[in-house]
Design a protein around this motif. Structure first.
Motif, PDB file in Angstrom:
ATOM      1  N   GLU A 172      33.442   3.636  97.040  1.00 54.76           N
ATOM      2  CA  GLU A 172      34.319   2.837  96.236  1.00 54.76           C
ATOM      3  C   GLU A 172      35.122   2.125  96.999  1.00 54.76           C
ATOM      4  OE1 GLU A 172      36.469   5.668  93.543  1.00 54.76           O
ATOM      5  OE2 GLU A 172      34.454   6.165  92.471  1.00 54.76           O
ATOM      6  N   ALA A 173      35.894   2.877  97.956  1.00 51.83           N
ATOM      7  CA  ALA A 173      36.667   2.012  98.887  1.00 51.83           C
ATOM      8  C   ALA A 173      35.936   0.687  99.494  1.00 51.83           C
ATOM      9  CB  ALA A 173      37.156   2.974 100.151  1.00 51.83           C
ATOM     10  N   LEU A 177      36.879  -2.852  99.297  1.00 52.17           N
ATOM     11  CA  LEU A 177      37.054  -3.845 100.340  1.00 52.17           C
ATOM     12  C   LEU A 177      36.269  -5.236 100.385  1.00 52.17           C
ATOM     13  CD1 LEU A 177      38.470  -4.066 102.971  1.00 52.17           C
ATOM     14  CD2 LEU A 177      36.648  -2.911 104.023  1.00 52.17           C
ATOM     15  N   GLU A 178      35.038  -4.933  99.739  1.00 52.45           N
ATOM     16  CA  GLU A 178      34.027  -6.082  99.826  1.00 52.45           C
ATOM     17  C   GLU A 178      34.475  -7.142  98.561  1.00 52.45           C
ATOM     18  OE1 GLU A 178      30.728  -8.358 100.160  1.00 52.45           O
ATOM     19  OE2 GLU A 178      31.476  -6.570 101.388  1.00 52.45           O
ATOM     20  N   ALA A 179      35.129  -6.702  97.591  1.00 52.45           N
ATOM     21  CA  ALA A 179      35.628  -7.423  96.646  1.00 52.45           C
ATOM     22  C   ALA A 179      36.852  -8.185  97.138  1.00 52.45           C
ATOM     23  CB  ALA A 179      36.131  -6.619  95.225  1.00 52.45           C
ATOM     24  N   ASN A 181      37.434  -8.753 100.123  1.00 49.89           N
ATOM     25  CA  ASN A 181      36.779  -9.669 101.086  1.00 49.89           C
ATOM     26  C   ASN A 181      36.249 -11.188 100.629  1.00 49.89           C
ATOM     27  OD1 ASN A 181      35.998 -10.564 103.884  1.00 49.89           O
ATOM     28  ND2 ASN A 181      34.010 -10.248 103.198  1.00 49.89           N
ATOM     29  N   GLN A 182      35.757 -11.012  99.527  1.00 46.96           N
ATOM     30  CA  GLN A 182      35.134 -12.163  98.597  1.00 46.96           C
ATOM     31  C   GLN A 182      36.062 -12.804  98.043  1.00 46.96           C
ATOM     32  OE1 GLN A 182      32.583 -10.416  95.834  1.00 46.96           O
ATOM     33  NE2 GLN A 182      31.034  -9.772  97.271  1.00 46.96           N
ATOM     34  N   ASN A 183      37.249 -12.130  97.682  1.00 43.19           N
ATOM     35  CA  ASN A 183      38.651 -13.015  96.982  1.00 43.19           C
ATOM     36  C   ASN A 183      39.308 -13.551  98.281  1.00 43.19           C
ATOM     37  OD1 ASN A 183      38.184 -11.957  94.591  1.00 43.19           O
ATOM     38  ND2 ASN A 183      39.551 -10.310  94.817  1.00 43.19           N
ATOM     39  N   LEU A 184      39.227 -13.019  99.263  1.00 47.46           N
ATOM     40  CA  LEU A 184      39.714 -13.575 100.446  1.00 47.46           C
ATOM     41  C   LEU A 184      38.930 -14.797 100.885  1.00 47.46           C
ATOM     42  CD1 LEU A 184      41.438 -10.762 102.588  1.00 47.46           C
ATOM     43  CD2 LEU A 184      42.666 -12.130 101.530  1.00 47.46           C
ATOM     44  N   GLU A 185      37.805 -14.654 100.813  1.00 47.64           N
ATOM     45  CA  GLU A 185      36.868 -15.840 101.430  1.00 47.64           C
ATOM     46  C   GLU A 185      36.953 -16.969 100.307  1.00 47.64           C
ATOM     47  OE1 GLU A 185      33.212 -14.225 101.692  1.00 47.64           O
ATOM     48  OE2 GLU A 185      33.370 -13.458 103.614  1.00 47.64           O
TER      49      GLU A 185
END
Length: 226
Positions: A172-173, A177-179, A181-185
């Protein structure tokens, strides 16, 4: 020494002596077998009382229709008592519903099937009254009875469940984190696009300013000539 009977022939006396000798041999053999049996029982009882696995012998109790409804403890070793939290000698002769009134029916049904059919089973299950998990091997020494060897695996199960929870939490973490990261990208891409657009506008303004300055210089030169 046996005295010779005057009414016996030598052959009869010899046969009698042989018979007496055989009886003495059988008697000695019986005593030796009895001693061996006593010693074997002593060793078995010692192993029974010191084995690490819980062991208990039971008889199944059924209703008028032959359906298992309860079972009685016939013999229990100390390890069984340690695993269940009740002194082993308090089990003897007592019924499971007497000791554990809320015992789950699947224990009685499963053990009843073993005792009445003669089959053997190995499985793991949870005892709610004891709040423990057990791995159980159950077999039928004679129809109407069943014996169990059990091991308390509560700690292992809890460790396994804790590991599963830790893995799930980690997954879940990682997903969060992936979500992120995608938002940051996406934000970086949007910001980069905005910066590039601003840079192009500034470049256009600079070129426009340079053209204006060049025209102004030409105008001033023409004015000075004229």
């Amino acid at each position: 020494m046996m005295k010779r009977n005057a009414g016996m022939t030598v052959a009869e006396e010899a046969a009698l002596r042989e018979r007496l000798a055989n009886l003495e041999t059988l008697h000695a053999s019986a005593h030796a077998a009895e001693r061996q049996l006593v010693e074997s029982e002593r060793k078995f009882r010692q192993m029974f009382e010191h084995m690490l696995y819980g062991f208990a012998l039971h008889e199944i109790i059924t209703d008028e229709d032959g359906k298992p409804t309860d079972y009685r403890y016939l013999d229990v070793n100390p390890a069984f008592g340690r695993m269940t939290g009740l002194p082993w000698d308090q089990y003897l002769g007592r019924r499971v519903r007497e000791l554990l009134p809320d015992v789950e029916s699947y224990w009685i049904e499963t053990f009843g099937r073993v005792a009445l059919s003669g089959e053997s089973i190995t499985y793991m299950n949870y005892a709610r009254d004891l709040a423990r998990y057990y791995v159980v091997v159950a077999f039928c020494p004679q129809i109407g009875q069943f014996a169990v060897m059990c091991q308390d695996v509560t700690e292992k199960v809890e460790q396994r469940d804790a590991l599963k929870r830790a893995v799930n939490d980690l997954e879940e973490a990682n997903a969060d984190l992936e979500a992120l990261n995608q938002n940051l990208e996406a934000m970086v891409a949007e910001r980069t696009s905005a910066v590039q657009s601003t840079n192009r506008m500034l470049e256009d303004k600079v070129r426009e300013l340079e053209r204006t300055q060049a025209e102004l210089v030409r105008s001033e030169k023409l004015a000075s000539i004229g």
